[in-house]
Design a protein around this motif. Structure first.
Motif, PDB file in Angstrom:
ATOM      1  N   THR A  17       0.805  -1.216   0.000  1.00 31.08           N
ATOM      2  CA  THR A  17       0.000   0.000   0.000  1.00 31.08           C
ATOM      3  C   THR A  17       0.840   1.269   0.000  1.00 31.08           C
ATOM      4  N   VAL A 215       1.832  -3.491  11.782  1.00 31.94           N
ATOM      5  CA  VAL A 215       0.458  -3.597  11.282  1.00 31.94           C
ATOM      6  C   VAL A 215      -0.507  -3.069  12.339  1.00 31.94           C
ATOM      7  N   THR A 219      -3.575  -3.255   8.393  1.00 35.13           N
ATOM      8  CA  THR A 219      -2.756  -2.628   7.352  1.00 35.13           C
ATOM      9  C   THR A 219      -1.503  -2.014   7.966  1.00 35.13           C
ATOM     10  N   ARG A 220      -0.517  -1.802   7.144  1.00 36.73           N
ATOM     11  CA  ARG A 220       0.698  -1.121   7.568  1.00 36.73           C
ATOM     12  C   ARG A 220       0.580   0.372   7.243  1.00 36.73           C
ATOM     13  N   LYS A 222       1.620   4.018   5.792  1.00 35.00           N
ATOM     14  CA  LYS A 222       2.450   4.518   4.709  1.00 35.00           C
ATOM     15  C   LYS A 222       3.729   5.099   5.309  1.00 35.00           C
TER      16      LYS A 222
END
Length: 234
Positions: A17, A215, A219-220, A222
């Motif tokens: 991402t 995480v 999600t990780r 940006k």
């Protein structure tokens, strides 16, 4: 005294991402060019091809920009210069504050016993603490994070022949399709890499991805990266 700020050439897979961004810093002013140890060239960041749980960062400096021709034969080991990889994490809204969330610091020193140059790395994500070792050798932290510093072929790619052809074309009428659509052969042949076989000093190190970008909510975050150098003046 701050010597240099460089937004690096950042290469990150979209699968994480992150969006790829590129920048480079060459063809310096006389003052910066006169201080190759403090003169940043590029920053590269990418997922390790050997371990998808690690990222690799590389900071290059020294060298000599085109068209002045010089092949460096020695690594720039200057204990008065500090090299920093700044890492920024986006906030919960996905916005960058341009403030480092962490800073990886590298510095050099010379052994009083052997006279050999060595590197020390601080705050490398996942390294478990400061670690050090001689240049031109792969060194490891207590957790197995690896690092290297030494003289290497400059990884930056630049097609000077194609670039000069494009600049020369600006004095005439635009070609069919416009200047942008006509690449003038830029980057089409490996032999036209004007930085091939041009040495540059490099600092390369791994970073644990889960420590670097933990995480959260599946999600990780940006990430943004930029490099700086500073020279001690006393």
């Amino acid at each position: 005294m701050l010597r240099k700020l460089l937004l690096g050439a950042v290469l990150i897979p979209l699968a994480l991402t992150f969006g790829p961004a590129m920048a480079a810093d060459h063809a310096e002013s006389p003052g910066a060019d006169a201080d190759p140890a403090g003169d940043l060239a590029d920053v590269f960041v990418f997922i390790s091809p050997e371990n998808p749980r690690r990222m690799v960062a590389a900071i290059t400096f020294g060298g000599r920009p085109l068209p002045r021709s010089r092949i460096d034969t020695a690594f720039y080991c200057d204990p008065r210069v500090i090299y920093v990889l700044n890492v920024g994490r986006a906030n919960a809204a996905g916005v960058f504050t341009n403030t480092p969330s962490l800073r990886v610091v590298a510095r050099f020193g010379t052994s009083t016993v052997t006279g050999r140059c060595g590197i020390q790395l601080e705050n490398v994500p996942g390294a478990g603490g400061t670690f050090s070792g001689p240049i031109e050798t792969v060194i490891s932290s207590t957790t197995g994070i690896r690092a290297f510093a030494g003289l290497r072929n400059d990884p930056f790619f630049f097609d000077a022949e194609g670039y000069n052809g494009m600049i020369a074309a600006f004095s005439g009428a635009a070609p069919p399709g416009g200047f942008v659509a006509n690449s003038f052969g830029l980057g089409t042949r490996a032999r036209r890499d004007s930085f091939a076989n041009r040495n540059v000093s490099a600092i390369v190190f791994e970073m644990d991805l889960d420590t670097l970008a933990p995480v959260s909510g599946g999600t990780r975050p940006k990430l943004q990266f930029w490099g700086t150098t500073a020279r001690r003046v006393n």
